[in-house]
Design an enzyme around this catalytic site. Structure first.
Site, PDB file in Angstrom:
ATOM      1  N   HIS A   7       2.086   8.188  66.780  1.00  0.00           N
ATOM      2  CA  HIS A   7       2.348   9.402  66.019  1.00  0.00           C
ATOM      3  C   HIS A   7       1.392  10.521  66.389  1.00  0.00           C
ATOM      4  CE1 HIS A   7      -1.275   8.875  63.595  1.00  0.00           C
ATOM      5  NE2 HIS A   7      -0.986   7.584  63.588  1.00  0.00           N
ATOM      6  N   ARG A  56       3.779   9.939  58.871  1.00  0.00           N
ATOM      7  CA  ARG A  56       3.317  10.554  60.108  1.00  0.00           C
ATOM      8  C   ARG A  56       4.103  10.030  61.310  1.00  0.00           C
ATOM      9  NH1 ARG A  56      -0.590   7.086  58.044  1.00  0.00           N
ATOM     10  NH2 ARG A  56      -1.474   5.477  59.416  1.00  0.00           N
ATOM     11  N   GLU A  81       1.160   0.471  60.140  1.00  0.00           N
ATOM     12  CA  GLU A  81      -0.189   0.293  60.677  1.00  0.00           C
ATOM     13  C   GLU A  81      -0.946  -0.797  59.932  1.00  0.00           C
ATOM     14  OE1 GLU A  81      -1.948  -0.017  62.935  1.00  0.00           O
ATOM     15  OE2 GLU A  81      -3.056   1.795  63.464  1.00  0.00           O
TER      16      GLU A  81
END
Length: 201
Positions: A7, A56, A81
């Site tokens: 990202h 994001r 993540e």
């Protein structure tokens, strides 16, 4: 063919804050990085893009899909993540200095991160078959999934960078990392967290 894209930049990336599972949006630099990535991908024959569910990554995917005129596929929980626990929001540099062995209190084990990355790749491959697919997600999961597949240490993943791989008969081959074809020039040790650290531009 598959491409991992990290990202674009967020304010936390810019400010050296450990991000992890915290849902921090892109900033204007990050949006420009998404447009830059789309320009690099324009002649690649890509057909579909999927992402992590974190905003994001999803916004980066939306920008690229719009620029390339390709299908915006689903978000995959597998590509979220690494959860860094109580350290999220703190200074990446300070946290690494405090825990040089990377044993961050309450963080998801790296083995679990890699297992999710592999599972996400298998799911995308099953869902889209031979269609060239872009995956937008995060620094830690890209870095350590690719390292496991390549069987070697890899450098930190740069915001907006493109890393490529392919699969044949269930075997994954890493082709490039951060836009550089393997084999890479050996990198110096880099034990900083990969999402929220200073591996950004």
């Amino acid at each position: 063919m598959f491409a991992f894209i990290r990202h674009g930049q967020t304010d936390w990336n810019r400010d050296d804050r450990l991000q992890g599972s915290s849902d921090i949006p892109l900033n204007d630099v990050g949006r420009e990085q998404a447009h830059e990535a789309a320009s690099l991908l324009r002649d690649g024959g890509w057909e579909v893009i999927v992402s992590s569910p974190l905003s994001r990554a999803r916004e980066t995917a939306e920008i690229i899909a719009s620029e390339l005129g390709i299908e915006l596929g689903p978000s995959y929980a597998e590509f979220a993540e690494r959860d860094y626990g109580v350290n999220e929001g703190g200074s990446s540099s300070d946290i690494v200095a405090r825990y040089p062995d990377r044993d961050y209190p309450g963080a998801e084990p790296l083995a679990s991160v890699v297992a999710r990355g592999r599972a996400g790749l298998a799911r995308a491959s099953a869902e889209f078959g031979d269609r060239p697919t872009i995956i937008v997600c995060h620094g830690t999961i890209i870095r350590y999934t690719l390292a496991a597949l390549a069987g070697r240490r890899l450098p930190g993943i740069v915001n907006g960078s493109i890393s490529t791989l392919k699969v044949e008969d269930g075997h994954w081959e890493v082709l490039s990392v951060n836009g550089v074809a393997l084999p890479l020039v050996p990198e110096p040790p880099d034990d900083r967290p990969a999402d929220g650290d200073t591996v950004t531009r």
